[in-house]
Design an enzyme around this catalytic site. Structure first.
Site, PDB file in Angstrom:
ATOM      1  N   HIS A 161       0.823  -1.211   0.000  1.00  0.00           N
ATOM      2  CA  HIS A 161       0.000   0.000   0.000  1.00  0.00           C
ATOM      3  C   HIS A 161       0.851   1.252   0.000  1.00  0.00           C
ATOM      4  O   HIS A 161       2.064   1.221   0.205  1.00  0.00           O
ATOM      5  CB  HIS A 161      -0.947  -0.010   1.207  1.00  0.00           C
ATOM      6  CG  HIS A 161      -0.264   0.039   2.543  1.00  0.00           C
ATOM      7  ND1 HIS A 161       0.179   1.205   3.132  1.00  0.00           N
ATOM      8  CD2 HIS A 161       0.058  -0.950   3.426  1.00  0.00           C
ATOM      9  CE1 HIS A 161       0.731   0.950   4.298  1.00  0.00           C
ATOM     10  NE2 HIS A 161       0.674  -0.356   4.506  1.00  0.00           N
ATOM     11  N   CYS A 177       2.900  -4.680   6.959  1.00  0.00           N
ATOM     12  CA  CYS A 177       2.589  -4.482   5.549  1.00  0.00           C
ATOM     13  C   CYS A 177       3.778  -3.870   4.804  1.00  0.00           C
ATOM     14  O   CYS A 177       4.768  -3.463   5.396  1.00  0.00           O
ATOM     15  CB  CYS A 177       1.353  -3.612   5.400  1.00  0.00           C
ATOM     16  SG  CYS A 177      -0.159  -4.419   5.982  1.00  0.00           S
TER      17      CYS A 177
END
Length: 203
Positions: A161, A177
């Site tokens: 992301h 992440c």
């Protein structure tokens, strides 16, 4: 100190090559005014050269369209094929909070909503206040794009992301992440297909 005409002309191609490289780098981080939340130009001098998006030689057995995340090196590669790839600088998870091995892109979203995982909510009270989710936008931790990583039809809760903390690129400080600069995640998002293989290499 004087420079002869012959010396100047001999060095001109190198000078122009250096300028061309800088121009190409800056083009990658130009303003994106047509975004739902427009992105401003990022001065290329604010990004370490080794973390800038660039096409590189990259020998790998993985097929074109695969994303390879080299966690120790803080780099991600979108495989083009024929020994070439697009390299991106990334931020990765802190020790013990990282995905390893193979996954695939189960879905994609532009300016996604962010909901802290159950583990994050258990660890920190500030995340419990966001149990209902945070709408997409400039202050959202997922940034401009998210690619959701799945295994066997199940969401791993790991994502590739964007970020509203570009200073974290090149570091290991996320909750697991894979973070990218917003300009870079917009570029990768445009290339990656749902179902694409993602390989995460750990030390």
């Amino acid at each position: 100190m004087s420079i002869s005409r012959r010396g100047f002309l001999a060095g001109l191609p190198l000078l122009l090559a250096g300028c061309a490289s800088t121009i190409n780098d800056q083009t990658n981080y130009a303003a994106l005014p047509n975004e739902q939340f427009p992105l401003k130009t990022v001065p290329v001098e604010n990004i370490k050269p080794e973390l800038r998006r660039t096409e590189v030689a990259y020998v790998t057995p993985h097929a074109a369209g695969t994303v390879v995340v080299d966690t120790p090196a803080r780099r991600a590669y979108y495989i083009l094929g024929n020994g070439r790839a697009i390299r991106y600088g990334v931020g990765v998870g802190r020790a013990g909070l990282a995905l390893a091995g193979n996954a695939y892109v189960g879905r994609k979203a532009e300016w996604p909503t962010w909901t802290p995982t159950a583990n994050m909510q258990r660890r920190e009270e500030r995340y419990r206040k966001l149990a209902g989710g945070m709408q997409g936008g400039p202050n959202n931790p997922l940034g401009a794009r998210a690619m959701y990583l799945y295994r066997g039809g199940n969401d791993t809760h790991f994502r590739i992301h964007g970020t509203n903390q570009p200073q974290s690129i090149g570091l290991a400080m996320s909750s697991g992440c894979i973070r990218m600069m917003n300009h870079d995640v917009v570029d990768l998002y445009s290339r990656v297909k749902v179902g694409a293989k993602v390989v995460v290499i750990q030390a």
